[in-house]
Enzyme design. Structure first.
Site, PDB file in Angstrom:
ATOM      1  N   GLY A 127      -0.971  -2.658   5.872  1.00 47.03           N
ATOM      2  CA  GLY A 127      -0.753  -3.883   6.610  1.00 47.03           C
ATOM      3  C   GLY A 127      -1.897  -5.009   6.406  1.00 47.03           C
ATOM      4  N   THR A 153       0.851  -1.194   0.058  1.00 40.13           N
ATOM      5  CA  THR A 153      -0.116  -0.091   0.155  1.00 40.13           C
ATOM      6  C   THR A 153       0.933   1.237  -0.045  1.00 40.13           C
ATOM      7  OG1 THR A 153      -1.531  -1.402   1.240  1.00 40.13           O
ATOM      8  CG2 THR A 153      -1.677   1.075   1.361  1.00 40.13           C
ATOM      9  N   SER A 155       2.024  -0.854  -5.171  1.00 43.11           N
ATOM     10  CA  SER A 155       1.160   0.229  -4.944  1.00 43.11           C
ATOM     11  C   SER A 155       0.938   0.646  -6.328  1.00 43.11           C
ATOM     12  CB  SER A 155       1.814   1.437  -4.195  1.00 43.11           C
ATOM     13  OG  SER A 155       2.118   1.021  -3.008  1.00 43.11           O
ATOM     14  N   ARG A 160      -4.328  -0.432  -4.865  1.00 39.62           N
ATOM     15  CA  ARG A 160      -3.752  -1.848  -5.388  1.00 39.62           C
ATOM     16  C   ARG A 160      -3.871  -2.719  -4.380  1.00 39.62           C
ATOM     17  NH1 ARG A 160       1.073  -2.037  -9.366  1.00 39.62           N
ATOM     18  NH2 ARG A 160      -0.552  -1.302 -10.987  1.00 39.62           N
TER      19      ARG A 160
END
Lengths: 279, 235
Positions: free
Chosen positions: A85, A39, A207, A57
């Site tokens: 996470g 992320t 990402s 994503r």
């Protein structure tokens, strides 16, 4: 009391299945595939409030599992959370916190503060000793002003003027560190957030896809879903339709399928029709 | 005669009544009047909120309370019992939200609250709640408002319009005459105030009544200024 579908287990984790899992592993049963989300999330304070941005994503290994995930979670009308996470932990913990804050708001009869949200989630995560993999950024505007706080799975927090997190966090942070200044205008802040996310989404594998952005002030919440699409799938370079006959037929084999009639039923379709109603 | 079986909640009287629940209803009927009216596009809840003394500073104590975005409550009877039920109702609404990720429909929440009240009529060492609740809400699936009454026994009734508390019989008769299915929310507020006025002693002001409305936007309690406007229109 009984009658409710949702029943919370009494406290903490239940490790009953650990022995079973060990046994399965020793027997050669592979564990389930973990979906790493990867992320980039970032938040920046500016003159009137805060700008928060996230990519969209979700990856499983090297495959983009879902290219349109919303990583911005509502905690209350004036407080939002960004999650990095373990996706499930982020989703559920923020949902739980949202409910708790709603109850607090009703009982206190006043708007909930960012510090309250941060304190509650911090104390909750500490109880789980880091097993809940939620790297959260809590942002909001309340009576004391606009705030950004970063929360780590073990329960540590930091209130900062800007913050970025996730696998692309450092890339974003380098852009923000370079250009951040106090009391920026809304346009400057949005541009900075966009540039920070753009840097991560184009350099970090995990990402990408879209940059989603929210602008939160005392008066309003602007949602940009998306603010910019980064991962655009380009058109195919060639025409890949194949002409008939491309695959050569080497041999043909026609087989008659034997079947028996088991049951015969004849039904008439023309029959007694209702006379058309003519008013 | 049935007084002899009045001491224990969990004992039926020979006539088949649970006398404690009857007594709970007495407590409700002695409480300040509350009115609920369902209009075509919303619901209004209104109640009398008289202070016992001029020295009371009542601005932060409320009788009309919101449970979640689309639902509100008002009561007649014992205030402290009501407070508890409001807390429980709010928690139940959030629990529903966590499971279904939707605002709880009024019919569902009413059932859950009524189940709580019923529990207190069949457990040891507790007494029934000394309140009757008027629960209003907007159902987004069916796109219509709902009004329910919840009694100490745990029974609940859907209403078009009703009155509870002191003089509820007169209130209901008044409403029977005045109610129509085409009532809009604005008119319903007027009618609610007039119904309260029937049993009101003294001058009605924006400080001694409380009004809450629920429509498609959600539930909210009217500010004293808004109540004052409505009262001025009635004259």
């Amino acid at each position: 009391m009984s009658g409710l579908a949702f029943e919370q287990p009494t406290g903490g984790f239940v490790f009953d299945n650990c022995r079973r899992n060990e046994l399965l592993l020793s027997n050669g049963v592979l564990p389930g595939k973990i979906h790493k989300t990867g992320t980039t999330i970032a938040a920046i304070t500016y003159k009137d409030g805060v700008v928060i941005a996230a990519d969209s994503r979700c990856t499983s290994g090297t495959i983009i599992f879902d290219d349109n995930v919303l990583k911005i979670h509502r905690l209350s009308d004036n407080i939002y959370a960004l999650g990095a996470g373990t996706a499930a932990d982020c989703d559920f913990q923020t949902r739980l916190l949202e409910s708790q804050l709603e109850l607090l708001k009703l009982n206190q009869d006043r708007q909930v503060r960012v510090a309250t949200a941060v304190r509650k989630i911090q104390q909750h995560l500490f109880r789980y000793q880091g097993h809940l993999g939620a790297y959260l950024i809590i942002v909001g505007v309340d009576v004391t002003g606009s705030h950004i706080a970063t929360v780590h799975p073990h329960g540590s927090i930091a209130f900062l003027p800007f913050v970025a997190s996730g696998s692309g966090g450092y890339t974003s942070l380098s852009v923000i560190e370079d250009r951040f200044k106090e009391n920026m205008t809304e346009e400057e802040a949005k541009q900075l957030a966009r540039d920070a996310l753009y840097a991560s989404t184009t350099t970090d594998l995990y990402s990408g896809s879209r940059i989603n952005m929210y602008v939160l002030t005392k008066e309003k919440l602007d949602k940009f879903l998306p603010y910019e699409v980064v991962g655009v799938r380009s058109d195919k370079q060639n025409d890949y339709t194949l002409a008939k006959g491309t695959t050569q037929v080497l041999s043909t084999n026609v087989k008659k399928i034997e079947f028996d009639i088991v049951n015969e039923k004849v039904k008439t379709t023309t029959g007694t029709h209702e006379a058309m109603e003519l008013a | 005669m049935s007084e002899r079986y009045g001491f224990s909640l969990t004992t039926f009287s020979p006539s088949g009544k649970l006398v404690q629940i009857e007594y709970a209803l007495n407590a409700v009927n002695a409480g300040s009047p509350a009115v609920g009216i369902k209009a075509s596009n919303g619901v209004v809840l209104a109640t009398e909120k008289k202070s016992k003394s001029l020295l009371h500073d009542d601005r932060t104590i409320h009788k009309v309370e919101s449970v979640c975005k689309n639902m509100g409550l008002v009561y007649s009877g014992m205030g402290p019992d009501y407070r508890l039920l409001v807390q429980k109702a709010r928690k139940l609404a959030q629990e529903y939200m966590l499971v279904y990720e939707e605002n709880v429909p009024p019919t569902q929440l009413v059932k859950r609250i009524a189940d709580v009240m019923q529990e207190y009529t069949q457990s040891g060492g507790v007494r029934p709640f000394g309140v009757s609740l008027l629960i209003c809400g907007y159902d987004y699936d069916e796109d219509r408002p709902f009004l329910y009454q919840c009694d100490p026994s745990g029974s609940y009734f859907p209403w078009k319009a009703t009155a509870i508390g002191r003089n509820f019989v007169n209130g209901k008769t008044f409403l029977e005459k005045r109610y129509s299915d085409q009532l809009a929310l604005e008119d319903a507020v007027h009618t609610a105030i007039l119904t309260l006025k029937e049993s009101f002693e003294g001058q009605m002001t924006e400080d001694n009544i409380e009004i809450g409305i629920c429509d498609k936007e959600g539930f909210r309690r009217l500010t004293p200024a808004e109540v004052k406007d409505y009262l001025a229109q009635i004259g």
